[in-house]
Design a protein around this motif. Structure first.
Motif, PDB file in Angstrom:
ATOM      1  N   LEU A 119       0.836  -1.203   0.000  1.00  0.00           N
ATOM      2  CA  LEU A 119       0.000   0.000   0.000  1.00  0.00           C
ATOM      3  C   LEU A 119       0.874   1.258   0.000  1.00  0.00           C
ATOM      4  O   LEU A 119       1.987   1.245   0.537  1.00  0.00           O
ATOM      5  CB  LEU A 119      -0.900   0.014   1.248  1.00  0.00           C
ATOM      6  CG  LEU A 119      -1.977  -1.059   1.351  1.00  0.00           C
ATOM      7  CD1 LEU A 119      -2.689  -0.949   2.698  1.00  0.00           C
ATOM      8  CD2 LEU A 119      -2.994  -0.940   0.228  1.00  0.00           C
ATOM      9  N   PRO A 120       0.394   2.352  -0.593  1.00  0.00           N
ATOM     10  CA  PRO A 120       1.147   3.612  -0.507  1.00  0.00           C
ATOM     11  C   PRO A 120       1.108   4.143   0.927  1.00  0.00           C
ATOM     12  O   PRO A 120       0.062   4.125   1.573  1.00  0.00           O
ATOM     13  CB  PRO A 120       0.394   4.546  -1.465  1.00  0.00           C
ATOM     14  CG  PRO A 120      -0.996   3.970  -1.542  1.00  0.00           C
ATOM     15  CD  PRO A 120      -0.843   2.475  -1.395  1.00  0.00           C
ATOM     16  N   PHE A 121       2.262   4.590   1.409  1.00  0.00           N
ATOM     17  CA  PHE A 121       2.332   5.096   2.776  1.00  0.00           C
ATOM     18  C   PHE A 121       2.277   6.622   2.736  1.00  0.00           C
ATOM     19  O   PHE A 121       2.972   7.258   1.948  1.00  0.00           O
ATOM     20  CB  PHE A 121       3.630   4.654   3.456  1.00  0.00           C
ATOM     21  CG  PHE A 121       3.571   4.713   4.952  1.00  0.00           C
ATOM     22  CD1 PHE A 121       3.010   3.670   5.679  1.00  0.00           C
ATOM     23  CD2 PHE A 121       4.061   5.818   5.637  1.00  0.00           C
ATOM     24  CE1 PHE A 121       2.948   3.724   7.059  1.00  0.00           C
ATOM     25  CE2 PHE A 121       4.008   5.883   7.017  1.00  0.00           C
ATOM     26  CZ  PHE A 121       3.454   4.833   7.737  1.00  0.00           C
ATOM     27  N   PRO A 122       1.421   7.240   3.563  1.00  0.00           N
ATOM     28  CA  PRO A 122       1.283   8.706   3.519  1.00  0.00           C
ATOM     29  C   PRO A 122       2.585   9.414   3.900  1.00  0.00           C
ATOM     30  O   PRO A 122       3.339   8.936   4.753  1.00  0.00           O
ATOM     31  CB  PRO A 122       0.176   8.986   4.549  1.00  0.00           C
ATOM     32  CG  PRO A 122       0.135   7.781   5.427  1.00  0.00           C
ATOM     33  CD  PRO A 122       0.541   6.625   4.572  1.00  0.00           C
TER      34      PRO A 122
END
Length: 386
Positions: free
Chosen positions: A142-145
């Motif tokens: 998942l993309p990490f903020p």
């Protein structure tokens, strides 16, 4: 043949003698603990055997306080961790039948290697299943903020790790602000898995309100961490729509929750430190970009200023050249006008003849008897046309 009859006491005494004669020595029993209570140092256990989810046998057992002290010393302090609901154990027991209290097992020893081995086998099976389903790395993809500030924290409100985590974030020396929401659940014991799964599902239903999920607990022995090897919990972590960070508080052992999470850190404070470091890196990068923009703006301003100075210099030069050119043109025009001035012509010996103040250029324009005026350098002469 007549059926022999007993009083209840007689029958129980008979059963006691039969057991005493036939099961004299302690025996090893493999079973699962479903209940474990401690009263005045005595451990009261409920043991079961299952086939799938079906209970096929159930008995009660007890470890007397004096024996519990000996066993705990032998096991180097992990007796209470071994005697947890849901744990498979190998117990050495003596069969005891009391006329009033019925059948009970008196525990005299416990094999920790069996329990740890069972847990390891179960863990390997769960890891293998999750790997087959493609879940081991799903959350880590998942993309990490860039700036994770809205945190959904899954922990026990009584856990020291939770308070350490909270204090570390709230007292950071950079005054970074984090929006932290605690979803409280047991982190060990019989209810741990059920509560953790329920709260994780609640976070998922509110996923738009958070940036990431943080799962933390304080330190503990290996057996304290069994809830974090549960297949249902780890499947929920893997399928979470939000990146999950774990700080379960162990230095050596790695739980399955750590394997399926976006990133595993050793302790709750390590998770807090990681989040603060991300803020520092983001702020540093932001400052770097601002500096680059300032440098670029200053360079552009200097370039434009130089261009304007060049343009001003060129305009002045062009204006000067234009004025000079126009002055030369004007001088030439003045000279031409001077040469064309009638006075200049008259000064050269020419004369100008007019009739009625109009210059005569053709003889046919004249008639006999008309009066003409001839203009000379130094005066006028009147004459009559013949």
């Amino acid at each position: 043949m007549a059926t022999k009859s007993y009083t209840l006491l007689e029958l129980n005494e008979y059963l006691k003698r039969v057991l005493a004669l036939n099961v004299r020595d302690a025996v090893w029993v493999k079973c699962e603990i479903t209940q474990a209570n401690i009263t005045r140092g005595h451990f009261y256990l409920e043991l079961v055997e299952k086939r799938g989810e079906e209970i096929v046998a159930k008995s009660k057992a007890i470890i007397w306080a004096r024996e519990a002290v000996k066993l705990n010393k032998k096991l180097k302090g992990i007796l209470s961790q071994l005697l947890q609901p849901g744990i498979q154990v190998m117990l050495q027991v003596k069969v005891n039948f009391h006329e009033v209290f019925g059948l009970k097992f008196i525990v005299t020893d416990i094999d920790p290697a069996f329990t740890l081995g069972e847990l390891e086998l179960k863990k390997r099976a769960v890891v293998s299943k999750l790997k087959e389903q493609g879940l081991l790395r799903k959350n880590s993809m998942l993309p990490f903020p860039l700036v994770p500030q809205r945190l959904a924290v899954l922990s026990s409100e009584r856990a020291a790790g939770w308070h350490d985590f909270l204090a570390h974030l709230q007292n950071n020396p950079y005054d970074y602000v984090f929006d932290i929401t605690l979803f409280s659940a047991s982190v060990q014991g019989e209810l741990a898995v059920k509560e953790l799964v329920k709260q994780l599902s609640q976070i998922e239903s509110q996923k738009d309100e958070f940036d990431i999920v943080v799962i933390i607990r304080g330190g503990g022995a290996r057996l304290d961490l069994v809830a974090f090897d549960d297949e249902h919990l780890c499947t929920g972590i893997a399928n979470s729509s939000l990146p999950v960070l774990t700080g379960i508080g162990h230095e050596v052992d790695e739980t399955i929750a750590d394997l399926v999470a976006f990133r595993a850190l050793k302790t709750p404070t390590a998770v807090a430190g990681f989040l603060i470091d991300m803020m520092i890196r983001f702020e540093s990068e932001l400052n770097r970009i601002v500096q680059l923009l300032q440098i670029a703006a200053q360079g552009r301003l200097k370039t434009e200023q130089q261009r304007l100075e060049n343009l001003d210099r060129n305009l002045k030069l062009a204006a000067k050249q234009l004025v000079k050119q126009q002055s030369m043109t004007l001088s030439a025009l003045e000279k031409s006008l001077h040469l064309l001035d009638p006075k200049t012509i008259l000064n050269k010996g020419y004369s100008l003849t007019t009739k009625d103040n109009k210059i005569i250029t053709k003889s046919q324009d004249l008639k006999s008897g008309e009066e003409l005026t001839t203009i000379l350098k130094d005066g006028e002469v009147k004459s009559i046309v013949k």
